[in-house]
Each structure stands twice: as C-alpha cells, then as structure tokens.
Design a protein around this motif. Structure first.
Motif, short mmCIF file in Angstrom:
data_model
loop_
_atom_site.label_atom_id
_atom_site.label_comp_id
_atom_site.label_asym_id
_atom_site.label_seq_id
_atom_site.Cartn_x
_atom_site.Cartn_y
_atom_site.Cartn_z
N GLY A 183 0.82 -1.21 0.00
CA GLY A 183 0.00 0.00 0.00
C GLY A 183 0.85 1.26 0.00
O GLY A 183 0.57 2.21 -0.75
N ALA A 184 1.89 1.29 0.81
CA ALA A 184 2.77 2.45 0.86
C ALA A 184 3.47 2.66 -0.48
O ALA A 184 3.60 3.78 -0.97
CB ALA A 184 3.80 2.29 1.98
N VAL A 185 3.91 1.56 -1.08
CA VAL A 185 4.57 1.62 -2.38
C VAL A 185 3.60 2.14 -3.44
O VAL A 185 3.93 3.06 -4.21
CB VAL A 185 5.15 0.24 -2.76
N GLU A 186 2.41 1.58 -3.48
CA GLU A 186 1.44 1.99 -4.50
C GLU A 186 1.02 3.45 -4.34
O GLU A 186 0.89 4.17 -5.34
CB GLU A 186 0.22 1.08 -4.45
N ARG A 187 0.81 3.89 -3.11
CA ARG A 187 0.44 5.30 -2.90
C ARG A 187 1.55 6.24 -3.36
O ARG A 187 1.30 7.27 -3.99
CB ARG A 187 0.08 5.55 -1.43
N THR A 188 2.79 5.87 -3.07
CA THR A 188 3.92 6.72 -3.48
C THR A 188 4.07 6.71 -4.99
O THR A 188 4.30 7.76 -5.61
CB THR A 188 5.21 6.28 -2.78
N GLU A 189 3.96 5.55 -5.60
CA GLU A 189 4.07 5.48 -7.06
C GLU A 189 2.93 6.25 -7.74
O GLU A 189 3.15 6.87 -8.78
CB GLU A 189 4.16 4.04 -7.52
N ALA A 190 1.76 6.27 -7.14
CA ALA A 190 0.66 7.08 -7.68
C ALA A 190 0.99 8.57 -7.57
O ALA A 190 0.70 9.34 -8.51
CB ALA A 190 -0.64 6.76 -6.95
N ARG A 191 1.60 8.98 -6.47
CA ARG A 191 2.00 10.39 -6.31
C ARG A 191 3.06 10.77 -7.34
O ARG A 191 3.03 11.85 -7.91
CB ARG A 191 2.50 10.65 -4.90
N LEU A 192 4.02 9.88 -7.55
CA LEU A 192 5.05 10.12 -8.57
C LEU A 192 4.43 10.24 -9.96
O LEU A 192 4.79 11.13 -10.73
CB LEU A 192 6.10 9.02 -8.54
N ALA A 193 3.51 9.34 -10.26
CA ALA A 193 2.86 9.37 -11.58
C ALA A 193 2.04 10.65 -11.76
O ALA A 193 2.06 11.27 -12.83
CB ALA A 193 1.97 8.14 -11.75
N ALA A 194 1.32 11.05 -10.71
CA ALA A 194 0.52 12.28 -10.79
C ALA A 194 1.40 13.50 -11.02
O ALA A 194 1.00 14.45 -11.69
CB ALA A 194 -0.31 12.45 -9.52
N ALA A 195 2.62 13.47 -10.47
CA ALA A 195 3.57 14.58 -10.66
C ALA A 195 4.39 14.40 -11.94
O ALA A 195 5.27 15.20 -12.22
CB ALA A 195 4.50 14.69 -9.45
N GLN A 196 4.08 13.34 -12.68
CA GLN A 196 4.75 13.01 -13.94
C GLN A 196 6.26 12.82 -13.78
O GLN A 196 7.05 13.22 -14.63
CB GLN A 196 4.43 14.06 -15.00
N VAL A 197 6.64 12.19 -12.67
CA VAL A 197 8.04 11.83 -12.44
C VAL A 197 8.26 10.49 -13.08
O VAL A 197 7.54 9.53 -12.84
CB VAL A 197 8.36 11.78 -10.93
N LYS A 198 9.26 10.42 -13.93
CA LYS A 198 9.57 9.19 -14.68
C LYS A 198 10.22 8.15 -13.78
O LYS A 198 10.87 8.49 -12.79
CB LYS A 198 10.52 9.50 -15.85
N ASN A 199 10.04 6.89 -14.16
CA ASN A 199 10.72 5.80 -13.45
C ASN A 199 12.22 5.93 -13.62
O ASN A 199 12.71 6.43 -14.63
CB ASN A 199 10.29 4.43 -14.01
N ALA A 200 12.95 5.47 -12.61
CA ALA A 200 14.42 5.46 -12.69
C ALA A 200 14.84 4.45 -13.73
O ALA A 200 14.23 3.40 -13.87
CB ALA A 200 15.02 5.14 -11.33
#
Length: 186
Positions: free
Chosen positions: A168-185
């Motif tokens: 859950g913590a991982v998914e919430r953070t990845e959703a925040r990154l996606a919403a901010a349009q931060v690309k995957n490493a």
C-alpha cells in the motif's frame, strides 16, 4: 548546512567504512527519495534525510538492542534530531511488523508512526532499493529479502504478515510520482 547534508555526514560516518554494502543500499534509498522533489505533497528533503538515516541502527557502535529501527532512532534522539525524523527512522518499512515475530513491538511504543505521504515515501524508497543500491521493483526487493533470509526467518515471516501494508505504501507513493509526472528510474 541543509538537513540532507547533515544526514549524509552522520550516516556516512556510521556506515561507510564499517558496513560498505549497507552504505551502498542507503545511498540507493536516498537516490530513490530524491525523485520525490517534484511531488508537491511530499517533504522530499525530510524523506531524503530519513532515507540516509534509516539503517543507521546497524552501525556496530549503535546496535545495542539488535533491532536497527529503534537502535537508530535512539541514537538520533540522543543527538537532538527532530522527533519527526526520529519517528520516521523508528517506523521505517513496516518496523512494527518486523518487531512482532521477535517480541520487540514494545520498543516502538515511544515513537509515533505518522502514516503520512513522507512515511509512505520512505518505505517505498527502501522497498524498491536492493542491498547494493540498485533500483528494484517491490516484488523483486521482497523476493530478494526473503531469499537472503530464508522462508522461516523472522524477517521473511514479517514480510508475509505485512505484505499488504508495505505494498500500500509503495502503491500510494508510485501514484503520487505518476501524478507529478516523475519518470521511473532507469
């Protein structure tokens, strides 16, 4: 001196020479955390500082209790670190679940688990970074940890018990990154 620079200095003094592989992991976790700088609802500086300090309790001179989240938190509190940073270190990556099979959950009673985007982000950074600092998926990291410790070890059992909380913590953070349009490493 910035909070991140201070945290880097403290962590490097405690880990770089005595535990170089742990230090490589810590640097990788901090690199992941740095990706959060463009996520508006996350205090990225705080998360990066916590990432640098999250495993400081493994340092040979700090490993008093043998439970690194609390050993690290106790040390940080003793040197006047902000309570919020101390609490993030104490509760990083489902520490309360890691403590249960060891009958050490009571050690976390003095530390607040804040359940914020920063807490989620620290967990995400740790649970997507391998032991040598490489970026992994959550599944790859949990598989690596379970393989390293073995299925019957308390760490593996804690992962099994807390899988959904960690994910859950991982998914919430990845959703925040996606919403901010931060690309995957890469």
């Amino acid at each position: 001196m910035s909070l991140v620079s201070w945290a880097h200095g403290v962590a490097a003094r405690k880990l770089a020479d005595s535990l170089p592989r742990r230090w490589a992991h810590v640097e990788g976790v901090a690199r992941q955390a740095r990706r959060l700088q463009f996520v508006p609802e996350v205090d990225a500086e705080l998360v990066e500082a916590a990432a640098l300090l999250h495993d400081i309790g493994y340092a040979p001179d700090l490993a008093v209790l043998g439970f690194h989240p609390v050993d690290g938190a106790r040390y940080l509190a003793s040197i006047g670190t902000s309570p919020r940073l101390v609490n993030l270190v104490a509760h990083h990556s489902a520490a309360c679940h890691d403590a249960e099979p060891l009958d050490l959950a009571y050690l976390l009673d003095d530390y607040e688990d804040e359940r914020t985007p920063e807490r989620d982000a620290l967990w995400w950074a740790d649970m997507t970074t391998g032991p040598d600092g490489e970026t992994l998926t959550f599944i790859e990291r949990m598989t690596e940890v379970r393989s390293r410790y073995g299925a019957e070890h308390a760490v593996s059992k804690a992962i099994d018990l807390s899988w959904s909380v960690r994910l859950g913590a991982v998914e919430r953070t990845e959703a925040r990154l996606a919403a901010a349009q931060v690309k995957n490493a890469d």
